[in-house]
Scaffold this active site. Sequence first.
Site, PDB file in Angstrom:
ATOM      1  CB  CYS A 255      -0.914   0.004   1.210  1.00  9.91           C
ATOM      2  SG  CYS A 255      -1.873  -1.520   1.415  1.00  9.91           S
ATOM      3  N   PRO A 258       2.023   7.658  -1.055  1.00  7.71           N
ATOM      4  CG  PRO A 258       2.687   9.766  -0.252  1.00  7.71           C
ATOM      5  CD  PRO A 258       1.910   8.526   0.139  1.00  7.71           C
ATOM      6  N   GLY A 259       4.670   6.945  -1.634  1.00  6.71           N
ATOM      7  CA  GLY A 259       5.977   6.381  -1.953  1.00  6.71           C
ATOM      8  C   GLY A 259       7.090   6.618  -0.959  1.00  6.71           C
ATOM      9  N   GLY A 260       6.818   7.285   0.145  1.00  3.50           N
ATOM     10  CA  GLY A 260       7.881   7.593   1.101  1.00  3.50           C
ATOM     11  C   GLY A 260       8.518   6.355   1.705  1.00  3.50           C
ATOM     12  CE  LYS A 261       4.794   3.958   6.413  1.00  2.00           C
ATOM     13  NZ  LYS A 261       3.943   5.075   5.922  1.00  2.00           N
ATOM     14  CG  ASP A 306      -7.656  -5.266  -4.327  1.00  2.00           C
ATOM     15  OD1 ASP A 306      -7.253  -5.179  -3.153  1.00  2.00           O
ATOM     16  OD2 ASP A 306      -8.855  -5.426  -4.616  1.00  2.00           O
ATOM     17  CG  ASP A 323       1.674   2.268   6.148  1.00  2.00           C
ATOM     18  OD1 ASP A 323       1.688   2.223   7.386  1.00  2.00           O
ATOM     19  OD2 ASP A 323       1.438   3.315   5.502  1.00  2.00           O
ATOM     20  CB  CYS A 375      -0.983   6.787  10.364  1.00  2.42           C
ATOM     21  SG  CYS A 375      -2.226   7.009   9.071  1.00  2.42           S
TER      22      CYS A 375
END
Length: 436
Positions: A255, A258-261, A306, A323, A375
Site C-alpha cells: 500500500c 505516495p511512496g515515502g516508505k 489490489d 501499511d 497511522c
Amino acid sequence: MNDPRRAAAAALMKQEQNGYANLVLQHVLEEFQGSARDRAFLSAVFYGTVERMITLDYILQKFLQKPLIKLDAAVRAVLRSGLYQARFMDHVPVRAAIYESVTLIRQMGKSSAAGLVNAVLRRAAEYDLSAQVFEDEVQRLSVQYSVTREIAQLLLEKCPQECEEILKASFVQPRLCLRVNPLQTDEAQLTAEFEKQKVPVEKGHIKGSLYVDFKGDITALKLFRRGAFHVQGEASQMACAALCVKPGEKVLDLCAAPGGKSATLCEDMKDRGTLISCDAAKNRLSLIRAAFERIGVSCAQVLENDASVYRDDFSNADAVLCDVPCSGLGVLAKKPDIRNKTLEGLQELVLLQQSILETASRYVRPGGRLVYSTCTLNPDENAGVVTAFLARHPEFTVLPIPNPIPGTDMTDHFATLYPHKTGTDGFFVALMQKKK
C-alpha cells in the site's frame, strides 16, 4: 486575488464541498498573488479554521437564531474564519479580527449580513467555553478538541487512559523530519549543508532521520530536488527500519502511495535487489515513480495492485510491508479533515485490513519478515487485527521492534506511538516472522 482573508474564506467554501483541505489550499495558493507573509497568513487561517471547525460552530450557534448550516456559504466562511482569528491567533487583536470580517463580508457582496457578522463575532469572541456545562463527557471532548462525537466516543472507549492527551496532542504539529538518502549523501554531509544555510538540525533516533527547523517549502530546496532527502515522519521510518531489509532481497510494499516508505526501503537495500511498490489507486502511482526518479533508484517496480487479492508473482518475498488504509486517528494534527469523520464504515475498513494482512502473509517465504503498520490509535485496527491474525497463523511469530523511538509503548511486542509520548505521528507497528 491578493487578500489573504478573502482567499481563506474562498478556500473554506471550496473545502466545505467535500474537498481535501491540502488540495484545496494548494489550488488557492497557486492562484494567490500576495506576498510570502500573506501566503503564510492565508494558510494559517484556512488550516486553523478547518482544524477548529467543530469548536467554532458550537460557539457560533450560541448566538445565531437559525442553524449555522442554513446561512449563506460566504457568511458561514467569514464567521468561522473571523472567530478563529479572534480566539486562536494571538497576534491578531480581537477588534481587528471582527473589523476585517465585517469589511470582508461587504467586499464579498453580502452587505446585508454585515450587522450579523459584527454582532455574532463580538459575542462569540468573548464566550467562556470553559464555563459551559456539557450533556456528557463525549460532548465535552468533541467540542473542546474539535472532533466528531464518533471520534471522541471511540477514543474514550478504546483508549480511556490516553484519550485526552491524544486529543491535546492533536493540536501540536510534529517537528519536520527528513530521511537522508544514503545513495546520495550521509547524515553528516546533509547536516553540514543545512547548517551552512543557518537551518538548525537535530539527529533523530532512527538511523538516517534528521529533524530540521526549516521555515517555508522545504521541497523547493536544491537539496531536495537533487534527491539528498525526502520528507518522512520518524514513526514511518521506524516501520521501515523494523523490516530490516538487506541488499539483494525481494521486498514488497503493498500500500505504497505516495511512496515515502518505498523510497526508504530502496535506500536501505542500497538499490540492490527487487522492490515491488504497489497501490490500488492508479492516479497515485505517478507520485511513487516521481519519488524514485528524484532519489535515483533503479531496483523498484511500480504496479497497480489490489493488496487484498493474491497474485503468484509476489510469492517467496523476503520482506513485506503492509501499511494498510486506516482511520488516520494518529495524524489529526496533519490532516484536519479527519476531525470531521463520522467513522461510518469502520468495521468494513477493519475487514479490509484483515484481508490485506492475510494476503500479504501468503507472500512471505519461510524465515521472511512481515510488518503491519497504521497511522491510527484505534486498537481494533491495530493489535486487534494482528492478534487475530496470529491466532489463525501459528507459523508466524511476533518479534520485538528493534531500536524503538523513546516513549514507544511496547505492550506484547506491538509498538504503539502516542504523539504526546514520542513527539511523532500516532502510529502502530507489528513485526512478525514466518517460521522456517
